[in-house]
Structure formats: structure tokens, C-alpha cells
Design an enzyme around this catalytic site. Structure first.
Site, PDB file in Angstrom:
ATOM      1  CB  ALA A   1      58.216 -38.013  14.511  1.00  0.00           C
TER       2      ALA A   1
ATOM      3  CD  GLU B   1      62.189 -40.013  22.604  1.00  0.00           C
ATOM      4  OE1 GLU B   1      63.050 -39.352  23.194  1.00  0.00           O
ATOM      5  OE2 GLU B   1      61.832 -41.163  22.959  1.00  0.00           O
TER       6      GLU B   1
ATOM      7  CB  SER C   1      64.705 -44.540  15.166  1.00  0.00           C
ATOM      8  OG  SER C   1      63.919 -44.148  14.078  1.00  0.00           O
TER       9      SER C   1
ATOM     10  CB  CYS D   1      55.685 -43.701   9.384  1.00  0.00           C
ATOM     11  SG  CYS D   1      57.269 -43.027   9.921  1.00  0.00           S
TER      12      CYS D   1
ATOM     13  CD  GLU E   1      67.174 -43.445  11.581  1.00  0.00           C
ATOM     14  OE1 GLU E   1      67.454 -42.258  11.421  1.00  0.00           O
ATOM     15  OE2 GLU E   1      66.256 -43.829  12.336  1.00  0.00           O
TER      16      GLU E   1
HETATM   17  C1  HEM Z   1      60.954 -47.137  13.952  1.00  0.00           C
HETATM   18  C2  HEM Z   1      60.715 -45.882  13.854  1.00  0.00           C
HETATM   19  C3  HEM Z   1      59.361 -45.269  13.607  1.00  0.00           C
HETATM   20  C4  HEM Z   1      58.111 -45.732  13.924  1.00  0.00           C
HETATM   21  C5  HEM Z   1      57.738 -47.041  14.630  1.00  0.00           C
HETATM   22  C6  HEM Z   1      57.158 -44.738  13.455  1.00  0.00           C
HETATM   23  C7  HEM Z   1      55.779 -44.865  13.552  1.00  0.00           C
HETATM   24  C8  HEM Z   1      54.868 -43.974  13.019  1.00  0.00           C
HETATM   25  C9  HEM Z   1      53.428 -44.175  12.992  1.00  0.00           C
HETATM   26  C10 HEM Z   1      52.689 -45.392  13.574  1.00  0.00           C
HETATM   27  C11 HEM Z   1      52.864 -43.096  12.392  1.00  0.00           C
HETATM   28  C12 HEM Z   1      51.375 -42.879  12.092  1.00  0.00           C
HETATM   29  C13 HEM Z   1      50.627 -42.395  13.302  1.00  0.00           C
HETATM   30  C14 HEM Z   1      49.134 -42.265  13.047  1.00  0.00           C
HETATM   31  O1  HEM Z   1      48.609 -42.438  11.951  1.00  0.00           O
HETATM   32  O2  HEM Z   1      48.446 -41.960  14.037  1.00  0.00           O
HETATM   33  C15 HEM Z   1      53.945 -42.191  12.047  1.00  0.00           C
HETATM   34  C16 HEM Z   1      53.776 -40.962  11.461  1.00  0.00           C
HETATM   35  C17 HEM Z   1      54.827 -40.091  11.228  1.00  0.00           C
HETATM   36  N1  HEM Z   1      56.180 -40.351  11.350  1.00  0.00           N
HETATM   37 FE1  HEM Z   1      57.028 -42.062  11.999  1.00  0.00          FE
HETATM   38  N2  HEM Z   1      57.851 -43.708  12.895  1.00  0.00           N
HETATM   39  C18 HEM Z   1      59.191 -43.981  12.954  1.00  0.00           C
HETATM   40  C19 HEM Z   1      60.226 -43.204  12.486  1.00  0.00           C
HETATM   41  C20 HEM Z   1      60.090 -41.952  11.935  1.00  0.00           C
HETATM   42  C21 HEM Z   1      61.164 -41.132  11.441  1.00  0.00           C
HETATM   43  C22 HEM Z   1      62.633 -41.526  11.410  1.00  0.00           C
HETATM   44  C23 HEM Z   1      60.583 -39.946  11.016  1.00  0.00           C
HETATM   45  C24 HEM Z   1      61.212 -38.727  10.423  1.00  0.00           C
HETATM   46  C25 HEM Z   1      62.194 -38.621   9.670  1.00  0.00           C
HETATM   47  C26 HEM Z   1      59.157 -40.045  11.229  1.00  0.00           C
HETATM   48  C27 HEM Z   1      58.241 -39.068  10.935  1.00  0.00           C
HETATM   49  C28 HEM Z   1      56.874 -39.221  10.977  1.00  0.00           C
HETATM   50  C29 HEM Z   1      55.928 -38.173  10.600  1.00  0.00           C
HETATM   51  C30 HEM Z   1      56.267 -36.767  10.128  1.00  0.00           C
HETATM   52  C31 HEM Z   1      54.640 -38.717  10.758  1.00  0.00           C
HETATM   53  C32 HEM Z   1      53.309 -38.017  10.516  1.00  0.00           C
HETATM   54  C33 HEM Z   1      52.823 -38.325   9.122  1.00  0.00           C
HETATM   55  C34 HEM Z   1      51.473 -37.741   8.810  1.00  0.00           C
HETATM   56  O3  HEM Z   1      50.696 -37.448   9.730  1.00  0.00           O
HETATM   57  O4  HEM Z   1      51.188 -37.570   7.610  1.00  0.00           O
HETATM   58  N3  HEM Z   1      58.885 -41.281  11.780  1.00  0.00           N
HETATM   59  N4  HEM Z   1      55.158 -42.757  12.420  1.00  0.00           N
END
Ligand code: HEM
Length: 388
Positions: free
Chosen positions: A227, A230, A232, A338, A347
Site C-alpha cells: 500500500a 503502489e 503513490s 488511509c 510524497e
Molecule cells: C496517494 C497515495 C495513497 C492513496 C490514494 C491511498 C488510498 C487509501 C484508501 C482509499 C484507503 C482506504 C480503503 C478502504 O477503506 O477500503 C487506504 C487505506 C490504507 N492505506 Fe493508503 N493510500 C495511499 C498511500 C498510502 C501509503 C504511503 C501507505 C503506507 C505508508 C498507506 C497505507 C494504508 C493502510 C495500511 C491502509 C489500511 C488502513 C485500515 O484499514 O485501517 N497508504 N489507503
């Protein structure tokens, strides 16, 4: 129309502009049944308020997605017992364990070295270079590897597995399963070594000191590794392509870089990423968008469609770099919001700022509409050749 079952991803899924199907569904059938690649029939909601409800309401379970007999979306199966596949109170317990590692202060400290890394990588942005390959992908990959304590030198190995894990070719089932097993084995060894060394250099060391079990830790580390780069990488490539497609937007930012923070929010709203979002399973009968989603049925919420819903955003198809308010859902909402949001914003802002400063005359080497898309679950441009 509500009785039709549409196949996802839609035929127009891999293109620059939002799917015309979204607009049609938002007006005519805001909750519709769709068939996933794996053959499961689930609901899809497309309006802003309904997407928000499905993402945030505890009656829609993420743990249900990994239960026996649950509807499946694609080739790979999500790993159980990690943040995206647990519900409160288990999810709350896991999230509390890692919240210190993602505290605001902690993540803010990464900003100067993220900036330095952008400066270094920008040296490789030369005439004809593919911006995704030399800049947009190495940046978040190196950041998440450094934060976690995963050797960046191993990237050739795990990148190939990650690509396969996102595959949408059902015929690749056995290769995908082998890739997932390789990823789990790779991270398992790394975590075991970290536990033996008992140091405190990085996030994995820190997580080793929490009461997470070995399997929980491996799943969590893989979740962060994947996560954490990809999305970012796809977003940085997509943002630059969007700005270059309409050069006046690029030039506006070159002239006024103070707009970068609001531009990043608007580009997150605007840039296409994943068409349908993560699956959830209803724990009880829930009325949504004029239908009742029955207990046990799957439902997907299209964040991309919600972000273009005229009910929430005036002139949604207009790129407005100063848009306020901008309550986009690109980073989710509710308990699964997220975890890496702050890091992602650092970033995206730094990556864009460095490019604007170093390459005010940046151009796409080919019309961006003609560029190929990656035909995988979290999609984006496959390449972005540029002229400096
Ligand atoms: C532009 C970049 C990113 C986008 C658009 C994005 C988008 C998202 C979205 C939409 C969710 C929620 C999904 C849901 O509720 O079904 C999510 C969850 C998550 N993201 Fe990101 N993300 C980004 C970058 C990152 C980065 C850099 C990290 C890690 C360092 C990360 C780690 C996570 C994790 C661990 C979750 C799960 C959280 C949970 O279930 O409590 N993401 N992300």
C-alpha cells in the site's frame, strides 16, 4: 437497469477520463449488481453519500471478505488479520498498536529526506525518460523501504511478486498464489531476523516490540510495503500527466507554487486510480441507494465515481487547483481511513514541487491519452515519457 449485472472492471476502466458508466449509474442505478473477475455477484454504489456510508459504516465488514465462502474480487486473496481485513474492535486494537509509528510528528520528520530523495531522483529525469520508472516509482518505494527497514536492494524480487499480486488475469491463478507465498515467506524471514537482532532502527523493529503475533506482523508489514508504494507511484505519474495534458495547469503551478497543497488534494480527487474500491460484506440488511443490501452480500464503493459526483463537487469534471472545500474520498473515510495519508501527502507535495522547480518547461513526449494503462487492480499509466 437495476436488474442488469455489469462486469467489472468496466470496458472503459483503463483510460484517462472517468468512466462514462459511473455518470450513468449515478443517475440511473446508484446501487447496481456487478460481476467480479472471480465470478461473484456483488453490489456497487457510485454516489458520494452512499460511497461514504459503505466505507465508514460498521455494518459493512472488511473481516467478512476473508471469511470462508466470502465473495471474491480478483485473483489474489487478501491476507487475513491485518488492518484492511479486520473490523472493530480487532481493527481498533491493531490500529492503536501502530498509531505511534505513524504519529504526525514522526511522519513530519520524513519531509526533509523525502525532499532530498526527490532532488536526487530528479537528476534522472532527462529528455525521453519514463517519469514513472525513474521518479514516480523509486520515490515511494525507497521511502517505504527505508521507513520499514526492508532492504531496497531486494526490490527486483518483491516488485515482480507485487505486480502479480495485483493481477487481473484469472488464468494466472497459480502464479499469483506462488507470488503471494513468496511475499509472505520473504517478509517472514525478514521479521524473524529483525526479532533476533532486537534493534530499534526502523518501523519493523518498532512493530516487533508490540504484542503483534508473527503472522500479524508479517501481514501488516506486507500491507504497508505494498500500500505504501503502489498508490503513490500511480498518483505521482497520474498527477503529472493530468497537469501536462492541460499545460495551463502546469504553468499555473510553476507561476504559483503556493497552490501545491490544494492542487495535490484536487489531483487526488481528479486522478483515476482504482475503479471500484475494496469489497465489504454486509453484516445485516442495510438499505442503501434505494435497495436493501442483504446480510452476507458483498458491496463495493467506487471512490473514483464519488469524487466526480456533482452532488458533492460543483463542476466535478473541471480541474480546479484551488478548490475549497474539497472533501474528496481518495484516502477513504471512517475507521479504515488511509494510515499513510500524511506520508502520501508529503510524497505527493514534495515530488511535485521538485519537478516544478527543476523542470518548468516539462512536457509529455507523447499525447497522454495515447499512453498505455496498467491492467491491474490498482491501475494507472504504465509509463510517462517526458521532454525536459
Ligand atoms: C496517494 C497515495 C495513497 C492513496 C490514494 C491511498 C488510498 C487509501 C484508501 C482509499 C484507503 C482506504 C480503503 C478502504 O477503506 O477500503 C487506504 C487505506 C490504507 N492505506 Fe493508503 N493510500 C495511499 C498511500 C498510502 C501509503 C504511503 C501507505 C503506507 C505508508 C498507506 C497505507 C494504508 C493502510 C495500511 C491502509 C489500511 C488502513 C485500515 O484499514 O485501517 N497508504 N489507503
Amino acid at each position: 437497469m437495476t436488474d442488469d449485472v455489469l462486469d467489472i472492471p468496466f470496458a472503459d476502466a483503463f483510460a484517462f477520463d472517468p468512466s462514462p458508466t459511473w455518470a450513468r449509474l449515478r443517475e440511473e442505478a446508484p446501487a447496481v449488481r456487478v460481476r467480479t473477475l472471480a465470478g461473484a455477484v456483488v453490489w456497487l454504489v457510485t454516489r458520494y453519500d452512499d460511497v461514504k456510508l459503505v466505507l465508514a459504516d460498521p455494518r459493512f465488514s472488511r473481516a467478512g471478505v476473508v471469511a470462508e465462502g466470502a465473495p471474491r474480487v480478483g485473483v489474489s486473496r487478501p491476507l487475513p488479520g491485518t488492518l484492511p481485513t479486520t473490523d472493530p474492535p480487532e481493527h481498533t486494537r491493531l490500529r492503536k498498536l501502530v498509531s505511534g509509528a505513524f504519529s504526525h510528528r514522526r511522519i513530519e520528520r520524513t519531509r526533509p529526506w523525502v525532499r532530498e530523495l526527490c532532488e536526487e531522483l530528479a537528476d534522472d529525469v532527462v529528455d525521453g525518460a519514463d517519469l514513472r520508472r525513474v521518479y514516480a516509482l523509486p520515490l515511494p518505494l525507497q521511502v517505504i523501504c527505508t521507513l520499514l527497514g526492508v532492504p531496497y536492494g531486494d526490490r527486483e524480487r518483491f516488485r515482480e511478486w507485487v505486480e502479480l499480486a495485483y493481477s487481473m488475469e484469472m488464468s494466472e491463478q497459480s502464479r499469483v498464489e506462488a507470488a503471494m507465498a513468496s511475499l509472505v515467506a520473504y517478509m517472514g524471514e525478514l521479521v524473524a531476523a529483525k526479532r533476533r537482532e532486537a534493534r530499534s532502527d526502523d518501523l519493523l523493529d518498532e512493530l516487533c516490540a508490540t504484542p503483534l503475533t508473527h503472522d500479524e506482523l508479517v501481514a501488516f508489514a506486507l500491507n504497508l510495503l505494498v500500500a505504501g508504494h503502489e498508490t503513490s507511484a500511480n498518483q505521482i505519474t497520474g498527477f503529472v500527466a493530468t497537469l501536462l495534458r492541460d499545460r495551463s495547469a502546469w504553468e499555473r503551478l510553476v507561476a504559483d507554487p503556493s497552490l501545491v497543497p490544494s492542487a495535490v488534494e484536487e489531483l487526488m480527487r481528479f486522478t483515476r486510480l482504482s475503479d471500484v474500491g475494496q469489497l465489504r460484506v454486509a453484516l445485516e440488511d442495510v438499505p442503501v441507494a434505494g435497495v436493501v443490501i442483504r446480510a452476507g452480500e458483498g458491496v463495493m464503493a467506487s471512490i473514483g465515481s464519488a469524487n466526480r459526483d456533482p452532488r458533492a463537487f460543483p463542476h466535478p469534471d473541471r480541474l480546479d487547483l484551488g478548490r475549497t472545500p474539497n472533501p474528496h474520498l481518495a484516502l477513504g473515510v471512517g475507521p479504515h481511513f488511509c494510515l499513510g495519508a500524511q506520508l502520501a501527502r508529503i510524497e505527493l507535495r514534495e515530488a511535485l514541487t521538485v519537478l516544478l522547480e527543476r523542470f518548468p518547461g516539462l512536457r509529455a513526449a507523447r499525447p497522454v491519452e495515447e499512453l498505455a494503462w496498467r491492467r491491474v487492480l490498482v491501475s494507472g499509466l504504465a509509463e510517462l515519457p517526458v521532454r525536459v
